[in-house]
Design an enzyme around this catalytic site. Structure first.
Site, short mmCIF file in Angstrom:
data_model
loop_
_atom_site.label_atom_id
_atom_site.label_comp_id
_atom_site.label_asym_id
_atom_site.label_seq_id
_atom_site.Cartn_x
_atom_site.Cartn_y
_atom_site.Cartn_z
N HIS A 21 -37.48 1.00 -9.73
CA HIS A 21 -38.15 -0.27 -9.45
C HIS A 21 -37.36 -1.15 -8.49
CE1 HIS A 21 -41.28 -3.20 -9.65
NE2 HIS A 21 -40.33 -4.10 -9.72
N TYR A 59 -37.62 -3.49 -4.20
CA TYR A 59 -37.16 -4.79 -3.65
C TYR A 59 -36.13 -4.58 -2.55
CZ TYR A 59 -39.82 -6.39 -7.57
OH TYR A 59 -40.84 -6.59 -8.46
N PHE A 98 -49.27 1.10 -4.30
CA PHE A 98 -48.07 1.13 -3.45
C PHE A 98 -48.37 1.32 -1.97
CE2 PHE A 98 -47.56 5.68 -2.97
CZ PHE A 98 -47.61 6.29 -4.21
N HIS A 99 -49.65 1.62 -1.66
CA HIS A 99 -49.95 1.57 -0.22
C HIS A 99 -50.16 0.12 0.23
CE1 HIS A 99 -50.19 5.94 -0.40
NE2 HIS A 99 -50.09 5.90 0.90
N ARG A 141 -53.67 10.73 -10.03
CA ARG A 141 -52.90 10.75 -8.79
C ARG A 141 -52.23 12.11 -8.67
NH1 ARG A 141 -47.29 7.42 -9.71
NH2 ARG A 141 -46.83 8.23 -7.65
N ARG A 142 -51.66 12.38 -7.51
CA ARG A 142 -50.91 13.63 -7.31
C ARG A 142 -51.72 14.87 -7.66
NH1 ARG A 142 -47.83 12.04 -11.28
NH2 ARG A 142 -46.58 10.23 -10.82
FE1 HAS Z 1 -45.05 -1.74 -7.86
C1 HAS Z 1 -45.55 1.35 -9.39
C2 HAS Z 1 -45.32 -3.28 -10.93
C3 HAS Z 1 -44.26 -4.79 -6.44
C4 HAS Z 1 -44.03 -0.11 -5.00
N1 HAS Z 1 -44.86 0.21 -7.31
C5 HAS Z 1 -45.13 1.34 -8.08
C6 HAS Z 1 -44.88 2.54 -7.31
C7 HAS Z 1 -44.39 2.13 -6.09
C8 HAS Z 1 -44.40 0.67 -6.09
C9 HAS Z 1 -43.91 3.02 -4.93
O1 HAS Z 1 -45.35 -2.53 -13.87
C10 HAS Z 1 -45.13 3.98 -7.78
C11 HAS Z 1 -43.87 4.67 -8.23
C12 HAS Z 1 -44.28 6.09 -8.64
O2 HAS Z 1 -44.36 6.95 -7.74
O3 HAS Z 1 -44.61 6.28 -9.81
N2 HAS Z 1 -44.88 -3.65 -8.53
C13 HAS Z 1 -45.06 -4.09 -9.82
C14 HAS Z 1 -44.91 -5.53 -9.88
C15 HAS Z 1 -44.59 -5.96 -8.62
C16 HAS Z 1 -44.57 -4.78 -7.77
C17 HAS Z 1 -45.07 -6.41 -11.10
N3 HAS Z 1 -44.33 -2.32 -6.09
C18 HAS Z 1 -44.05 -3.62 -5.69
C19 HAS Z 1 -43.51 -3.63 -4.36
C20 HAS Z 1 -43.44 -2.32 -3.95
C21 HAS Z 1 -43.95 -1.51 -5.05
C22 HAS Z 1 -43.08 -4.90 -3.61
C23 HAS Z 1 -42.96 -1.73 -2.69
C24 HAS Z 1 -42.48 -2.41 -1.66
N4 HAS Z 1 -45.40 -1.11 -9.74
C25 HAS Z 1 -45.43 -1.88 -10.89
C26 HAS Z 1 -45.62 -1.03 -12.08
C27 HAS Z 1 -45.69 0.27 -11.63
C28 HAS Z 1 -45.55 0.21 -10.19
C29 HAS Z 1 -45.71 -1.44 -13.49
C30 HAS Z 1 -45.86 1.54 -12.49
C31 HAS Z 1 -47.29 1.96 -12.50
C32 HAS Z 1 -47.38 3.28 -13.27
O4 HAS Z 1 -47.79 3.24 -14.42
O5 HAS Z 1 -46.99 4.32 -12.72
C33 HAS Z 1 -44.29 -7.41 -8.21
O6 HAS Z 1 -43.06 -7.50 -7.55
C34 HAS Z 1 -45.41 -7.98 -7.37
C35 HAS Z 1 -45.22 -9.46 -7.08
C36 HAS Z 1 -45.95 -9.87 -5.84
C37 HAS Z 1 -46.88 -10.88 -5.77
C38 HAS Z 1 -47.58 -11.15 -4.44
C39 HAS Z 1 -47.03 -12.37 -3.71
C40 HAS Z 1 -47.66 -12.45 -2.34
C41 HAS Z 1 -46.95 -12.75 -1.19
C42 HAS Z 1 -47.71 -12.72 0.14
C43 HAS Z 1 -47.54 -14.00 0.99
C44 HAS Z 1 -48.57 -14.02 2.12
C45 HAS Z 1 -48.22 -14.19 3.42
C46 HAS Z 1 -49.32 -14.10 4.48
C47 HAS Z 1 -46.84 -14.41 3.93
C48 HAS Z 1 -47.21 -11.72 -6.93
C49 HAS Z 1 -45.49 -13.06 -1.17
C50 HAS Z 1 -50.13 -15.34 4.55
C51 HAS Z 1 -51.19 -15.17 5.62
C52 HAS Z 1 -51.82 -16.25 6.17
C53 HAS Z 1 -52.91 -15.95 7.22
C54 HAS Z 1 -51.50 -17.62 5.84
CU CU Z 2 -41.77 -0.71 -10.78
#
Ligand code: HAS
Ligand code: CU
Length: 560
Positions: free
Chosen positions: A235, A239, A387-388, A449-450
């Site tokens: 995990h 980050y 994750f995409h 998946r997979r």
């Molecule tokens: Fe995840 C599974 C929970 C974030 C990548 N995640 C994965 C896997 C990958 C991955 C690769 O709790 C699969 C691993 C595998 O092969 O089995 N993930 C989370 C949570 C967050 C999270 C709570 N993941 C990420 C990030 C990744 C990533 C970042 C890659 C870079 N994830 C999980 C969980 C699994 C999981 C379980 C397991 C699932 C399972 O059962 O297998 C948090 O960090 C997310 C917080 C983010 C937000 C969004 C904030 C939005 C922002 C955008 C700002 C907008 C802008 C644009 C700047 C709350 C900051 C504005 C535009 C204008 C025009 C104004």
């Molecule tokens: Cu994770």
């Protein structure tokens, strides 16, 4: 005369640093181009169009080809593209932030070359078809030892590069005891320290169990312990990928939209919270693992919700910075100010679209983290959909955006075909919307998946339309991505150089408030590192002790 010579020497030194960063990008973008080529193969396979037989010149035959292609896709994109781009980019932000060269460039060169050797060693079994274990290794499946040795060298190489960062920072800190660490250098250091702590798990898994088993030195392995050690890293790994994108959103994007960093203090606090909270929550990948008591899963589930907070802070402060810039550009209204952002700048647009996609990716992550909801999502196509939107959108599209100023900066040539670069981001964005929505939806309908779904003798009729969208969306994404590769490649190879006095400056936004007013506790390492160590020990210590003292290295290995 002397001054000219000094200036010339300075320029040459700087050019050497640019080249060093550039070598990282060459490996990163080459890995992305090759790794992504397997993307449409998988996506079209889901739509029932099986092109793998045409790939038998490179891949295993039959079903193995799907898994081999998936492993190459996952390793080159999720592990190589990211690690090389990040270590190159953070080298630049550290040098620029501290206003000095690397203290011992040879250390960073050793680190980089170790990573390259590791990559080559990993590629051999990958392409030979005896490392088809996807990017999470899946023990007790047992790839060739070379796969483990190669990936270990990639990680060790990145540690060595990190060492080069810390020694440079230490020298700077000696000379500037009371100055707040410039934010882009601070963010670079936090990212590398986080990576250092996170990779302890996978290093222990490979060196302590998987590699000895693959070399026949031990009789087998303990899959439960292997998974726990992997997800200790798995995990926070995300980050390590995300924070360089956040560094750009916080400290560079505002400059590119004529704005300022909304709050230096909030930005620093967000990065400290990522350091503190990234590791002690890996059991959210193991909610269905039988060998972990529910109580520990609940603790990690709560900590996962905690780690979402610095991202919500980021959402607020980055959008506030963008609005600040847009209003200065004449924008107004609750949302209409967004139209005043520079939607003609390829570097800006790639990052805005990345952020928009990440809003959905993050929400999906929060849903993954819910212990009971996860039972319906785990191991379904929902997860690759998630994750995409995260690593393949927030991170990868931001790296596209960074490349659109970084490559011209390194090669001293203007970006080739900026309109094509813009088109690349929009095409990728539209493809991603179609692809990820289809994967989330068909995952909710129970699609695993997979699994090569296209080869399945039958799939529920309600999946078919979504699987076609997976194929179409994945192919559109690939077109967008390859346009990015072409734009940066032609930029690097073109003859046209910047005219005298022209060029690209590294976009570093000023903070709206005096950085020196940032409280000292937001710029001191010992308290935060101590708290991180304590939290990791509390969240993992008892379970690791339990699993290590009861480890049964008796699961035989299975060749993939
Ligand atoms: Fe995840 C599974 C929970 C974030 C990548 N995640 C994965 C896997 C990958 C991955 C690769 O709790 C699969 C691993 C595998 O092969 O089995 N993930 C989370 C949570 C967050 C999270 C709570 N993941 C990420 C990030 C990744 C990533 C970042 C890659 C870079 N994830 C999980 C969980 C699994 C999981 C379980 C397991 C699932 C399972 O059962 O297998 C948090 O960090 C997310 C917080 C983010 C937000 C969004 C904030 C939005 C922002 C955008 C700002 C907008 C802008 C644009 C700047 C709350 C900051 C504005 C535009 C204008 C025009 C104004
Ligand atoms: Cu994770």
């Amino acid at each position: 005369m002397l001054q000219d010579r000094a200036k010339q020497a300075e320029y040459e030194l700087e050019q050497r640093d640019r080249n060093f960063v550039g070598y990282h990008l060459i490996v990163a973008i080459a890995a992305l181009a090759v790794g992504s080529t397997f993307g449409p193969l998988q996506a079209l396979e889901h739509a029932g169009i099986d092109l793998y037989p045409q790939m038998e010149w490179l891949l295993q035959s039959g079903q193995g080809a799907y898994y081999q292609g998936l492993t190459i896709h996952g390793v080159l994109n999720a592990l190589v593209w990211t690690t090389f781009f990040i270590t190159g980019f953070l080298t630049l932000t550290l040098i620029k932030g501290l206003g000095r060269r690397l203290r011992y460039p040879v250390i960073n060169w050793v680190g980089f070359l170790t990573m390259v050797v590791g990559l080559v060693i990993t590629a051999i079994p990958l392409l030979a078809g005896n490392a088809t274990v996807l990017f999470t290794f899946y023990p007790p499946m047992q790839p060739s030892s070379l796969f483990y040795i190669g990936l270990t060298l990639v990680v060790v190489g990145s540690w060595i590069e990190g060492l080069g960062f810390y020694l440079t920072y230490y020298q700077w800190r000696q000379e500037n005891p009371d100055t707040r660490t410039p934010f882009i250098a601070f963010a670079s250091l936090i990212t590398m320290v986080l990576w250092q702590i996170a990779t302890i798990g996978v290093a222990a898994e490979i060196l302590g169990m998987l590699l000895p088993a693959s070399l026949g030195w031990t009789s087998g392995m303990d899959p439960q312990l292997a998974r726990t050690l992997f997800w200790f890293t798995g995990h926070p790994l995300v980050y390590f990928w995300l924070l360089p994108a956040y560094l750009s959103w916080y400290a560079m994007l505002p400059k590119q939209v004529d704005g300022k960093m909304f709050s230096d203090q909030l930005a620093r606090l967000a990065f400290w919270l990522f350091l503190l909270l990234s590791v002690p929550l890996g059991f959210h990948h193991q909610f269905v693992d039988p060998g972990i008591p529910n109580g520990w899963k609940y603790i990690h589930f709560a900590l996962t919700y905690a780690v979402a907070i610095p991202s919500f802070m980021t959402l607020f402060t980055v959008v506030a910075s963008l609005e600040y810039g847009a209003v200065k550009r004449g924008g107004s209204g609750l949302f209409r100010w967004m139209l005043a952002l520079p939607w003609t700048k390829p570097s800006v647009v790639a990052q805005l679209l990345a952020g928009l996609l990440f809003i959905f990716g993050g929400i999906g992550g929060i849903m993954n983290a819910s212990y009971n909801v996860n039972l319906a999502l785990h191991n379904t196509a929902w997860v690759p959909g998630h994750f995409h939107l995260t690593v393949a959108s927030a991170v990868t599209m931001t790296f596209f955006g960074i490349s659109y100023w970084l490559v011209p900066y390194i090669v001293g040539k203007p970006l080739w075909a900026p309109k094509l670069a813009l088109a690349s981001s929009w095409i990728y964005f539209v493809g991603m919307l179609v692809f990820s929505n289809a994967m989330h939806t068909v995952g909710l309908l129970g699609a695993p998946r997979r699994v090569p779904l296209g080869l399945a003798p039958y799939v529920p009729s309600e999946w078919s339309g979504h699987l076609w969208r997976v194929g179409i969306g994945g192919t559109i994404m690939y077109v967008g991505l390859m346009l990015y590769v072409v734009v940066v490649l032609v930029t690097a190879l073109r003859r046209k150089k910047f005219a005298e006095g022209e060029g690209v400056e590294i976009p570093v936004a000023e903070s709206r408030r005096d950085v020196q007013a940032t409280p000292l506790w937001l710029d001191r390492w010992v308290p935060w590192l101590t708290a991180t160590a304590i939290l990791v020990l509390l969240a993992y210590g008892p379970q690791l002790y339990e699993q290590l003292t009861n480890a049964q290295l008796n699961s035989p290995s299975f060749p993939p």
